[in-house]
Write an enzyme that holds these catalytic residues in place. Structure first.
Site, mmCIF file in Angstrom:
data_model
loop_
_atom_site.group_PDB
_atom_site.id
_atom_site.type_symbol
_atom_site.label_atom_id
_atom_site.label_comp_id
_atom_site.label_asym_id
_atom_site.label_seq_id
_atom_site.Cartn_x
_atom_site.Cartn_y
_atom_site.Cartn_z
ATOM 1 N N GLN A 85 0.844 -1.198 0.000
ATOM 2 C CA GLN A 85 0.000 0.000 0.000
ATOM 3 C C GLN A 85 0.877 1.245 0.000
ATOM 4 O OE1 GLN A 85 -3.266 -0.603 3.206
ATOM 5 N NE2 GLN A 85 -1.662 -2.083 3.604
ATOM 6 N N ASN A 86 2.190 1.038 0.159
ATOM 7 C CA ASN A 86 3.082 2.191 0.299
ATOM 8 C C ASN A 86 3.334 2.857 -1.044
ATOM 9 O OD1 ASN A 86 3.149 1.403 2.914
ATOM 10 N ND2 ASN A 86 5.193 0.500 2.849
ATOM 11 N N ALA A 92 9.335 -4.591 11.971
ATOM 12 C CA ALA A 92 9.660 -5.332 10.752
ATOM 13 C C ALA A 92 11.167 -5.487 10.583
ATOM 14 C CB ALA A 92 9.072 -4.606 9.545
ATOM 15 N N HIS A 103 -1.597 1.533 -4.189
ATOM 16 C CA HIS A 103 -1.915 2.956 -3.993
ATOM 17 C C HIS A 103 -1.041 3.882 -4.831
ATOM 18 C CE1 HIS A 103 -3.936 1.997 0.163
ATOM 19 N NE2 HIS A 103 -4.635 1.595 -0.879
ATOM 20 N N GLY A 144 3.153 -4.594 8.968
ATOM 21 C CA GLY A 144 3.136 -3.143 9.175
ATOM 22 C C GLY A 144 1.961 -2.402 8.570
ATOM 23 N N THR A 145 0.790 -3.003 8.660
ATOM 24 C CA THR A 145 -0.397 -2.245 8.232
ATOM 25 C C THR A 145 -1.505 -2.391 9.273
ATOM 26 O OG1 THR A 145 -2.168 -2.054 6.575
ATOM 27 C CG2 THR A 145 -0.994 -4.151 6.621
HETATM 28 P P1 OAD Z 1 -1.021 2.882 9.249
HETATM 29 O O1 OAD Z 1 -0.253 4.091 9.663
HETATM 30 O O2 OAD Z 1 -2.496 2.938 9.346
HETATM 31 O O3 OAD Z 1 -0.532 1.626 10.077
HETATM 32 C C1 OAD Z 1 0.836 1.375 10.262
HETATM 33 C C2 OAD Z 1 1.006 0.052 10.977
HETATM 34 O O4 OAD Z 1 2.389 -0.178 11.079
HETATM 35 C C3 OAD Z 1 0.436 0.011 12.390
HETATM 36 O O5 OAD Z 1 -0.269 -1.200 12.591
HETATM 37 C C4 OAD Z 1 1.689 0.084 13.273
HETATM 38 O O6 OAD Z 1 1.533 -0.628 14.517
HETATM 39 C C5 OAD Z 1 2.686 -0.619 12.390
HETATM 40 N N1 OAD Z 1 4.101 -0.281 12.645
HETATM 41 C C6 OAD Z 1 4.659 0.843 13.159
HETATM 42 N N2 OAD Z 1 6.000 0.746 13.212
HETATM 43 C C7 OAD Z 1 6.315 -0.479 12.692
HETATM 44 C C8 OAD Z 1 7.524 -1.193 12.453
HETATM 45 N N3 OAD Z 1 8.723 -0.656 12.760
HETATM 46 N N4 OAD Z 1 7.457 -2.433 11.916
HETATM 47 C C9 OAD Z 1 6.264 -2.986 11.592
HETATM 48 N N5 OAD Z 1 5.083 -2.367 11.793
HETATM 49 C C10 OAD Z 1 5.104 -1.136 12.335
HETATM 50 O O7 OAD Z 1 -0.549 2.548 7.745
HETATM 51 P P2 OAD Z 1 -1.245 1.619 6.658
HETATM 52 O O8 OAD Z 1 -2.022 0.511 7.290
HETATM 53 O O9 OAD Z 1 -0.197 1.255 5.679
HETATM 54 O O10 OAD Z 1 -3.688 5.224 2.007
HETATM 55 O O11 OAD Z 1 -2.241 2.637 5.987
HETATM 56 C C11 OAD Z 1 -3.038 2.191 4.922
HETATM 57 C C12 OAD Z 1 -3.379 3.347 4.044
HETATM 58 O O12 OAD Z 1 -3.968 4.398 4.793
HETATM 59 C C13 OAD Z 1 -2.186 4.028 3.387
HETATM 60 O O13 OAD Z 1 -1.736 3.359 2.224
HETATM 61 C C14 OAD Z 1 -2.722 5.376 3.060
HETATM 62 C C15 OAD Z 1 -3.363 5.658 4.391
HETATM 63 O O14 OAD Z 1 -4.275 6.645 4.475
HETATM 64 C C16 OAD Z 1 -3.923 6.233 1.142
HETATM 65 O O15 OAD Z 1 -3.313 7.285 1.199
HETATM 66 C C17 OAD Z 1 -4.965 5.919 0.120
#
Ligand code: OAD
Length: 256
Positions: A98-99, A243, A127, A199-200
């Site tokens: 999604q990145n 990660a 995305h 990490g999502t």
């Molecule tokens: P989020 O910011 O919602 O979630 C990030 C996730 O990464 C959380 O579950 C954290 O606990 C986890 N995290 C943080 N640090 C980490 C690490 N070092 N290793 C592993 N995990 C870690 O981001 P996304 O779920 O990617 O969309 O967000 C999804 C979408 O929402 C994005 O692509 C973007 C956003 O709005 C659009 O812009 C359309």
């Protein structure tokens, strides 16, 4: 737990890996929903929708130009690298992200042994890409790495073909995901023996739905994340941690 996850992955013929902002966090890229995430400071509807761009293209471009500048200094971390090496060393893995950064690609180029095509470890992008620009009026879309001049509306980038305003090549809220990417990711979800989610937060659809589809079609769901996610209840294994620490242990069998 780690040993079980390793064994499931080594036995799997088909694996879907779904990554989100968390995999890039240790490279210095802010996440969206964490304590210091973008959406704690900004409202998505002001910056990441077609309506926001139509209302105030300069404001939206300022945010993306700042993120592009910031990403230019970021490098893949040990999580991206372990994943790329692992994918290049076996068959049957589809990486879906999604990145909008290019850190999976950078890791693949760094990890590919001579003679191996790094593109084999490039992700399917749900995305879009922040390095790309696309026209608001025609089909033009291209990677452009030069800085964006946001001094005024007149200096914003324009389409070289039709001169309409260009926009960031990312998917905004309320927009359709690229059809080809969605079809490829959906097929990988249905065929996967293991779905590895890294990490999502699991709250943005249809991306999050891929992991649930995979599980419905028989995949074992492994989640790598230091925090709570929308996948935790469905997860067969949850590896709590960053990660950059967990992936090298999981995929390479050793510390980073
Ligand atoms: P989020 O910011 O919602 O979630 C990030 C996730 O990464 C959380 O579950 C954290 O606990 C986890 N995290 C943080 N640090 C980490 C690490 N070092 N290793 C592993 N995990 C870690 O981001 P996304 O779920 O990617 O969309 O967000 C999804 C979408 O929402 C994005 O692509 C973007 C956003 O709005 C659009 O812009 C359309």
């Amino acid at each position: 737990m780690l040993a079980r996850a390793r064994s499931l992955l080594s036995l799997a013929e088909k694996v879907l890996v779904l990554t989100g902002a968390g995999i890039s966090a240790e490279s210095g890229v802010p996440t969206f929903r964490g304590p210091d995430g973008f959406w704690q400071h900004y409202r998505p509807e002001d910056l990441a929708t077609p309506e926001a761009f139509a209302r105030n293209p300069r404001l939206v471009w300022e945010w993306y130009a700042w993120r592009r500048d910031q990403l230019a200094t970021c490098r893949p971390n040990s999580g991206h690298l372990a994943l790329a090496r692992w994918i290049l060393g076996r068959h049957g893995v589809t990486l879906v992200t999604q990145n909008v950064d290019n850190l999976h690609e950078a890791a693949a180029r760094a990890a590919a042994p001579p003679g191996t095509d790094p593109a084999l470890a490039y992700p399917v992008r749900l995305h879009g890409s922040i390095a790309h620009l696309q026209c608001t009026a025609c089909e033009w879309r291209e990677e452009r790495l030069d800085p964006i001049d946001t001094t005024s509306e007149a200096t914003l980038p324009r389409c070289p073909a039709c001169r309409a305003l260009a926009r960031p090549g990312v998917v905004w809220f309320g927009e359709m995901l690229p059809a080809e990417a969605l079809i490829e990711a959906g097929a990988a979800a249905r065929q996967a023996d293991v779905c590895l989610v890294v990490g999502t937060a699991g709250v943005v659809y249809p991306a999050a739905g891929l992991a649930f589809d995979a599980k419905r079609h028989g995949a074992t769901l492994i989640v790598v994340d230091p925090g709570e996610t929308g996948f935790d209840e469905a997860a067969d294994l949850k590896l709590e941690g960053k990660a950059g620490v967990v992936l090298p242990e999981l995929l390479a069998g050793g510390p980073p």
